[in-house]
Motif scaffolding. Structure first.
Motif, PDB file in Angstrom:
ATOM      1  N   MET A 752     -69.153 -31.394 -18.074  1.00  0.00           N
ATOM      2  CA  MET A 752     -68.821 -30.857 -19.389  1.00  0.00           C
ATOM      3  C   MET A 752     -67.618 -29.912 -19.328  1.00  0.00           C
ATOM      4  SD  MET A 752     -70.800 -32.552 -21.143  1.00  0.00           S
ATOM      5  CE  MET A 752     -70.084 -31.871 -22.634  1.00  0.00           C
ATOM      6  N   ALA A 753     -67.544 -29.103 -18.262  1.00  0.00           N
ATOM      7  CA  ALA A 753     -66.416 -28.178 -18.130  1.00  0.00           C
ATOM      8  C   ALA A 753     -65.118 -28.948 -17.979  1.00  0.00           C
ATOM      9  CB  ALA A 753     -66.648 -27.259 -16.927  1.00  0.00           C
ATOM     10  N   VAL A 776     -66.964 -27.008 -33.305  1.00  0.00           N
ATOM     11  CA  VAL A 776     -66.504 -27.429 -31.977  1.00  0.00           C
ATOM     12  C   VAL A 776     -67.580 -27.144 -30.935  1.00  0.00           C
ATOM     13  CG1 VAL A 776     -64.812 -26.948 -30.159  1.00  0.00           C
ATOM     14  CG2 VAL A 776     -64.071 -27.162 -32.531  1.00  0.00           C
ATOM     15  N   PHE A 777     -68.218 -25.983 -31.067  1.00  0.00           N
ATOM     16  CA  PHE A 777     -69.304 -25.617 -30.142  1.00  0.00           C
ATOM     17  C   PHE A 777     -70.409 -26.669 -30.181  1.00  0.00           C
ATOM     18  CE2 PHE A 777     -73.397 -23.590 -29.388  1.00  0.00           C
ATOM     19  CZ  PHE A 777     -73.183 -22.978 -28.158  1.00  0.00           C
ATOM     20  N   ARG A 778     -70.817 -27.060 -31.383  1.00  0.00           N
ATOM     21  CA  ARG A 778     -71.876 -28.060 -31.525  1.00  0.00           C
ATOM     22  C   ARG A 778     -71.431 -29.421 -31.000  1.00  0.00           C
ATOM     23  NH1 ARG A 778     -72.668 -25.483 -36.588  1.00  0.00           N
ATOM     24  NH2 ARG A 778     -71.449 -27.139 -37.600  1.00  0.00           N
ATOM     25  N   ALA A 782     -73.367 -31.216 -28.107  1.00  0.00           N
ATOM     26  CA  ALA A 782     -73.992 -32.512 -28.399  1.00  0.00           C
ATOM     27  C   ALA A 782     -73.665 -33.541 -27.324  1.00  0.00           C
ATOM     28  CB  ALA A 782     -73.544 -33.020 -29.762  1.00  0.00           C
ATOM     29  N   ASP A 783     -72.431 -33.489 -26.777  1.00  0.00           N
ATOM     30  CA  ASP A 783     -72.065 -34.424 -25.708  1.00  0.00           C
ATOM     31  C   ASP A 783     -72.944 -34.194 -24.476  1.00  0.00           C
ATOM     32  OD1 ASP A 783     -70.147 -35.613 -27.227  1.00  0.00           O
ATOM     33  OD2 ASP A 783     -68.468 -34.461 -26.398  1.00  0.00           O
ATOM     34  N   GLY A 784     -73.131 -32.924 -24.110  1.00  0.00           N
ATOM     35  CA  GLY A 784     -74.004 -32.618 -22.969  1.00  0.00           C
ATOM     36  C   GLY A 784     -75.440 -33.012 -23.236  1.00  0.00           C
ATOM     37  N   ALA A 835     -76.663 -25.700 -19.127  1.00  0.00           N
ATOM     38  CA  ALA A 835     -75.487 -26.074 -18.346  1.00  0.00           C
ATOM     39  C   ALA A 835     -74.309 -26.423 -19.243  1.00  0.00           C
ATOM     40  CB  ALA A 835     -75.821 -27.260 -17.442  1.00  0.00           C
ATOM     41  N   SER A 836     -74.584 -26.910 -20.452  1.00  0.00           N
ATOM     42  CA  SER A 836     -73.502 -27.282 -21.384  1.00  0.00           C
ATOM     43  C   SER A 836     -73.037 -26.093 -22.227  1.00  0.00           C
ATOM     44  CB  SER A 836     -73.984 -28.394 -22.324  1.00  0.00           C
ATOM     45  OG  SER A 836     -74.415 -29.516 -21.596  1.00  0.00           O
ATOM     46  N   PHE A 837     -73.806 -25.011 -22.209  1.00  0.00           N
ATOM     47  CA  PHE A 837     -73.524 -23.892 -23.109  1.00  0.00           C
ATOM     48  C   PHE A 837     -72.176 -23.236 -22.791  1.00  0.00           C
ATOM     49  CE2 PHE A 837     -73.680 -19.350 -24.081  1.00  0.00           C
ATOM     50  CZ  PHE A 837     -74.004 -19.383 -25.429  1.00  0.00           C
ATOM     51  N   VAL A 838     -71.920 -22.960 -21.510  1.00  0.00           N
ATOM     52  CA  VAL A 838     -70.686 -22.264 -21.153  1.00  0.00           C
ATOM     53  C   VAL A 838     -69.446 -23.087 -21.511  1.00  0.00           C
ATOM     54  CG1 VAL A 838     -69.361 -21.284 -19.237  1.00  0.00           C
ATOM     55  CG2 VAL A 838     -71.828 -20.899 -19.368  1.00  0.00           C
TER      56      VAL A 838
END
Length: 855
Positions: A752-753, A776-778, A782-784, A835-838
């Motif tokens: 994701m990073a 954009v955050f969502r 959502a991809d993660g 893990a996708s949050f950052v």
């Protein structure tokens, strides 16, 4: 020179016809010389090329220190766990037994109704040996415990009785002295003994003059004639003494229903298959059953390879754990492959330039594979170090879950296995980024305007790797969850007795020192009297076998008025001899009738107390009180009938099994029928039972200073030891699942990073056109979440597919338990979102003005 001389004419000139021959030979020699030089040149070029690849790989690893450390540590976890578990697998399941041609050695046992594996009666063993033709040698071994007295502290040791031919059969030699032989096995022969290596080391300090010394076993003198080699083991036991079996067999009753723990061992004849031996032994067993229908309960003879028989019960658990660590390794490899794909994208231009100036694609691929192998070997080195550090902890945690036969250490086969999986992993690591580069257009890499866009193939490959990691982690989480629930159910089983404030100790008396029943009874009474008088002791009693100890006697009995018509109607129950107060000391509830009391002695009417399960099984709806039982397969006028005077609650002999039929006989009355030599002391204390250990030992030694006192422990420790194997596999699988989840989380974060960094320009334009930071955050989150949910779905499907296999390893828990599946899925999804949050937060804070300026 010979050919040249042969071509000279009489006038000293060369013959004309010789010139072509000479030319051809010169050309042949020149070509051969060129060929050798060319081959050597090619080898030199190849060696130089490999050296260059290694040097370049080392520079790349040094240049990318953070990447290299993360990759090596990830691999170290996976390879280290696999190395440690494979050490156990090899030591238990794969390593050949230390005997001559061990594949031809078999163990033979009886199969009876309700008992698939049973020790042989002596009479059946004797007939099997005489009537079978499939074996070149036929012997037997019998595990026993005995007291060692004389020099030093008295102790109880694990010993074995063996036939005189056993060591020749096994192909085992002593390291000092000689083995047993047929002369030692005869009635009336001089008592001799082989001592184990550990006993020789501990008791005799490896003295060279130990041979000929006399050792007291069971208060009987034996002459030491040999020392066993270190690691000698039969029947999952490393005996500290081996005695001849022959003299003991002369005391046995002629009763085929009695099974005194004899296990036949045989060596197959050359050319005889295992199936042929099984067929012959089955035929003999059925013939003996027809010949002796009254007291022979052996329905069949079971023939198994010795190693299979020894490790059969632990094989499923070890294979399950090994499968778990393989999954951890696969997750680690997937994570490192993803890291390498990320780095390959950053190195696109470098690789393209190399191809453009003349390097072949195979040369580039070889370079990438070299880097992958070097990286994986570094991970293997770290993993082996980790395995070395963890092995002692692993073996200690396993306790009795791993048979003593296992030589669990990291040896040459284990290291070879580690190197092989490391090289295979390195090849995979090289091929993953190589396939990415091979599918890219060379000109796009060299185009300065190309902004590092990633192909759909690369995105798909990296996404697939993450999904696979999550699926495997999900599978391990489900397994760990199921075992946690199963162990929780097992640990919370009501054993049917109290485990609090109870101290226990084994007190086996010597048959030689206490030959008379009255002497034995007086010794036990004297011990109880002294222990009762100790401060802090509330109650004390003796029992022949403790609950959940893995020990116990099964015995045939008769119900008065219902004699068995044939062997299929024989009745069986667990048999316990106990002193007055035993049932009360363990708080076993009285349901009907009365307790066993001090008044139940030799001269009084024989009585017996049975448990609820026995009352329900054999007396159904009628009251068992007043009914009479007799020990033995069939009625015998010489054996007294015992009146049932009480019914007590069921006691678990195994927490994982249903309560069995069980009877309790007063130990003074029982000794007249079946002599009682090994008893366990039960002490109920008012406070911490461990504080009484030294006082209890002292009280016993005051009665007899040579009396061994074995394994003083609390009842709680005794129960905990009985569930050590399920606890071991639960803890280990949970650790593996958490490691897998951690590695998978790192994989999600990395993907994701990197994906976010590649989409920075796109996301900036989205925000410039009106998208909010929250949107954009969502989007990124959502991809993660999408990758995580796909992995979770695959993991759940795989868990259901493995349900049949897991079912046999669970207690009180369904392999498709909905709560466990839901909890595991929730944990994995939460980890995926974390893990996708950052990356998602970083994407939501991109500077739009800078992005537009760079565009």
């Amino acid at each position: 020179m010979i050919h040249l001389a042969a071509g000279i004419c009489a006038d000293g000139t060369l013959c004309k016809q010789f010139i072509p021959v000479l030319a051809r030979r010169c050309l042949t020699l020149l070509f051969a010389s060129w060929k050798v030089s060319y081959s050597a040149t090619l080898q030199g070029i190849a060696m130089l090329s490999i050296q260059q690849d290694l040097q370049y790989a080392v520079r790349q690893i040094k240049r990318n220190k953070t990447f290299s450390v993360v990759a090596v540590l990830t691999l170290a976890l996976g390879i280290g766990a696999n190395t440690a578990m494979f050490s156990v697998i090899y030591g238990v399941l794969l390593k050949p037994l230390p005997f001559r041609d061990p594949s031809h050695i078999v163990l033979i046992s009886e199969r009876a109704a309700r008992f698939p594996i049973l020790s042989a009666s002596f009479q059946n063993y004797r007939d099997w040996k005489a009537q079978s033709h499939s074996f070149e040698q036929f012997g037997a071994v019998r595990p026993v415990t005995t007291s060692l007295t004389g020099a030093g502290e008295p102790e109880q040791i694990q010993a074995q009785m063996a036939t005189g031919n056993l060591f020749q059969l096994l192909g085992v030699s002593t390291i000092r002295g000689r083995t047993l032989d047929e002369n030692d096995d005869q009635p009336g022969s001089t008592p001799v003994v082989l001592i184990g290596y550990d006993l020789w080391q501990r008791r005799y300090n490896r003295s060279e003059d130990v041979l000929g010394k006399v050792i007291n076993l069971g208060n009987k003198p034996y002459t030491i004639v040999g020392v066993l080699p270190p690691g000698y083991e039969v029947l999952q036991q490393q005996p500290e003494a081996v005695l001849p079996m022959g003299p003991w067999t002369t005391t046995l009753p002629d009763d085929r229903s009695w099974h005194p723990g004899i296990f036949p061992v045989a060596r197959l004849r050359s050319g005889v298959t295992l199936d042929q031996a099984r067929s012959e032994m089955s035929t003999i067993a059925k013939r003996l059953l027809a010949q002796y229908p009254v007291d022979n309960i052996a329905l069949d003879a079971v023939v198994n390879p010795m190693q299979q028989q020894l490790v059969g019960n632990v094989r499923p658990v070890l294979m399950m754990l090994f499968g778990a660590v393989v999954f951890v390794l696969l997750i680690a490899c997937g994570n490192v492959a993803n890291l390498l794909l990320t780095r390959a994208t950053a190195r696109q231009k470098e690789m393209s330039v190399r191809v453009a100036i003349g390097a072949s694609m195979s040369r580039v691929v070889r370079q990438l594979i070299t880097e992958g192998i070097l990286l994986s070997l570094l991970g293997a080195a770290a993993g082996i170090a980790l395995a070395y550090a963890a092995m002692s902890t692993l073996v200690a945690a396993a306790g009795n879950s791993i048979p003593d036969v296992a030589q669990t250490h990291i040896n040459a086969p284990v290291l070879i296995f580690t190197v092989i999986i490391s090289i295979l992993a390195g090849i995979v690591f090289g091929l993953a980024p190589a396939s990415h580069l091979a599918l890219r257009d060379l000109r796009s890499h060299l185009n300065e305007s190309d902004r590092g866009a990633v192909s759909k193939h690369t995105k798909g490959l990296r996404g697939a790797l993450v999904v696979a990691e999550i699926a495997l982690a999900m599978l391990l989480m489900v397994g760990a969850g199921l075992f946690l629930r199963s162990f929780s159910q097992l640990a919370n089983v009501d054993p049917g007795f109290s485990t609090e404030h109870i101290l226990i100790a084994d007190v086996p008396v010597s048959p030689a020192a206490y030959q008379k029943s009255v002497d034995r009874m007086n010794f036990f009474d004297s011990v109880l009297e002294r222990v009762h008088s100790l401060p802090g002791v509330h109650q004390a009693a003796f029992a022949s076998d403790l609950p959940v100890s893995g020990r116990g006697s099964l015995i045939h009995f008769n119900i008065q008025g219902k004699p068995p018509a044939n062997s299929s109607e024989y009745t069986l129950a667990n048999y316990r001899t106990v002193s007055a107060g035993y049932l009360q000391a363990l708080s076993i509830p009285l349901i009907q009738g009365r307790w066993i009391t001090d008044a139940d002695r030799e001269a009084s009417a024989p009585v017996v107390v049975i448990n609820r399960e026995m009352a329900k099984t054999y007396f159904h709806d009628r009251s068992p009180l007043g009914q009479h039982l007799q020990l033995g397969a069939t009625p015998d006028p010489e054996v007294p009938w015992m009146e049932v005077v009480g019914v007590v609650g069921d006691v678990k002999q195994s927490l994982a099994a249903d309560a069995a039929t069980e009877m309790y006989v007063p130990f003074r009355q029982a000794d007249a029928v079946l002599p009682v030599y090994a008893m366990s002391l039960v002490v109920r204390s008012e406070g911490d039972p461990q504080l009484l250990a030294n006082d209890v030992r002292t009280a016993i030694h005051q009665v007899n200073h040579n009396q061994p006192v074995v394994k003083i422990r609390t009842m709680r420790e005794n129960v905990s030891a009985s569930i050590q194997q399920p606890q071991f596999r639960t803890v280990l699988l949970t650790v593996f699942a958490l490691i897998a989840l951690l590695i998978a989380a790192v994989g999600i974060y990395g993907v994701m990073a990197y994906a976010t960094s590649q989409r920075t320009r796109e996301l900036g334009i989205r925000m410039a056109l009106g998208s909010t930071a929250e949107g954009v955050f969502r989007l990124v989150l959502a991809d993660g979440l999408r990758l995580t949910l796909i992995g979770v779905a695959i993991g759940i499907a795989a868990s259901i597919a493995f349900a049949t296999y897991l079912k046999s390893l669970l207690f009180g828990t369904s392999a498709t338990d909905l709560l466990t599946l839901s909890a595991a899925a929730g944990v994995v999804v939460l980890v995926g979102l974390t893990a996708s949050f950052v990356p998602a937060r970083r994407a939501a804070h991109v500077q739009v003005s800078e992005i537009l300026r760079e565009s």
